[in-house]
Design an enzyme around this catalytic site. Sequence first.
Site, PDB file in Angstrom:
ATOM      1  N   THR A  24      -0.206  -1.571   0.330  1.00 32.65           N
ATOM      2  CA  THR A  24      -1.660  -1.120   0.092  1.00 32.65           C
ATOM      3  C   THR A  24      -2.255  -2.583   0.575  1.00 32.65           C
ATOM      4  OG1 THR A  24      -1.432  -2.090  -2.198  1.00 32.65           O
ATOM      5  CG2 THR A  24      -1.125   0.206  -1.558  1.00 32.65           C
ATOM      6  N   CYS A  25      -1.955  -3.586   0.514  1.00 31.36           N
ATOM      7  CA  CYS A  25      -2.586  -5.016   0.943  1.00 31.36           C
ATOM      8  C   CYS A  25      -2.786  -5.029   2.394  1.00 31.36           C
ATOM      9  CB  CYS A  25      -2.135  -6.187   0.235  1.00 31.36           C
ATOM     10  SG  CYS A  25      -2.146  -6.341  -1.410  1.00 31.36           S
ATOM     11  N   GLY A  26      -1.730  -4.753   3.125  1.00 30.25           N
ATOM     12  CA  GLY A  26      -1.519  -4.791   4.584  1.00 30.25           C
ATOM     13  C   GLY A  26      -2.117  -3.501   5.231  1.00 30.25           C
TER      14      GLY A  26
END
Length: 624
Positions: free
Chosen positions: A590-592
């Site tokens: 979800t961050c990348g």
Amino acid sequence: MFIESPIIILIYSYECHTHTPKMFCWNVGLGERKIALPSAANPEEVLDVLYQNFPKLKDGGGFEYLKAEGASKMFREIPLPPNGGFTAANLKTIAKNSRIYLRPVQRDLDMTVVSVTYKKPDFNISYSSVEDDTDLEDDITLIDPFDMSDDRGSSSSISTEAQPTTSQGASLSAVGNVSSSVTQPQQPQNETDGNSVYDRYISEYDNVVDPDDGNDSNDDILNAVIEESLLEAQVEGDDQNALDAKLQGDLIKMREKTVSNLENAIVIRRKKVIKTALNAIQNPGFSFANVPKVCFSGEEAEDLGGPRREFFRLLMQNLTDIGTFEGRMPKVYLNYSLTLLDKGVYRIAGQFISWSVLHGGQAFPYLHPGVYSMMCNVRSNDFAIADITDEEVYNNLNQIHQSTTQEDLNVVMDKIGQWAAGRGCPEIFSVTLSTKNDFILKLLKQHMFYGCKAAIDQFIDGMNSVGDLWATASQNPNSFQQLFVAGKSKPLTHHTVRKLFTIRWADENVLLKEKEEDTIYCWEQFLKKCEEGECKLKTFSDDGGATGLHHVLRFVSGADSIPPTGFDKQVDIHFFTPVSGLKNYPTASTCGLEIHLPRGVSDEASFCQIMMEAILDSPGMYKV
């Protein structure tokens, strides 16, 4: 009887969009075309004309219609009508003054240069009979009439075949982007004349559509239609695309003006989101302008964007638990509590909403539409008794509503007259059958808006204290209603979700790419089934819980809707080679903003199963 008011549609091949040189598109037979259709053309006739103008579409395994939307010009598929095809009238209604793109659905089109023959389109046709006078062929030289610059390059020599005749005897002539092989002197453009380019385009276009054959009646028809079509493009329409572009532009300006480069570390418990968020904003040095770095208690993850989006999703979903709202979800309004006013809780609720929107989170699309309008100083009568959850108010208003005689009304007034008078309606005792609905509306507005105006003002003050969000919204209530009004947010479709992803193909390995194409086909079918509610796991219950597109979005981004300011980047689809003998689940960051799919999955059912299991077992899924 001649063809009257032909419909003009601007058609563009998706294979040759704005990033491809226009003349190259023309040379490969996929250039932009202005197509004229009789207004009564049925789907079969429309399809014949499209294939006549873009013969290579026949090799694409079918095609779909697209429109470019918003400031980003992202493509959206136009769903087919129930009858399975577009009539000329359908296309005109959808296109308005925009381009329509055609995209093959199974394979890429051949981009080799072509050379065909053009026959003069003939609009001098009767619906009852057709004269066979299409034997003459003229080789012509193509220019690009949609390039309005004065230094247009030399044109390629190309032609197109005569248009087919329909079963009714009417020619569905395509208005090709062509000019006579006789070079016409080009008039210098007068930059001070706003219509010079327009007039020159009309002149060139008219010569192509109907070369001078001495018949002026058709010229009058076509000139009128073309002029109307082009003038429409000069009017800035108040359509949804314009509203979306303005909304995003306003929010980006607000973010650039407000957000700082500093950070605030925040620890959140999933099961106590509101309580732990309230604790976080009390910490020394906290500021709503600082970038929140979220850590979920008991979980190890560095917040590079994913945990923050997930936190704001949970915060907006649980905001009604703060005690400031009442109503029936997803349509709520502010209540009135002196205790909450004194503690400033309404202000905090407003701050939480602006905080989320400002930092790339979700909005709060749950406000009652009538209340939202009046908060924006717009009069509204969009109120109903069914919206009320206060038992006393609901019962009293329902008694007035159910009174069918004046005697019934008098009996009701004896019971609740003082109650209504104390809420700003002293004239209620003179109510009649013809005026009872007016009094009901007044009492609804009093309960849902005027009676809690102090709470509303504090709520608005909180939103304005973080980036002046409500001040901006109240100046643009139409564009901002999708952020705040129940039922106005755009539903996710598999088309909108698919646009969020960029596929990272194994370009240098043909065998790997073939396997990746199998996986992507299953992925796109999975998205369609999610939209249709067909993805259900049967391992937990007989019917199972359906996996929706919001679950997919949550899996890859932490948010279950597209944030008002959009994502920071496209979501990348990567591939990995599955390990034999294991269940190779897709994974996501979800961050990348990326998802990793196993190569070579060609069975749709198996792919849907592993996707659903991966989504349902992901961190945070159903853990609140």
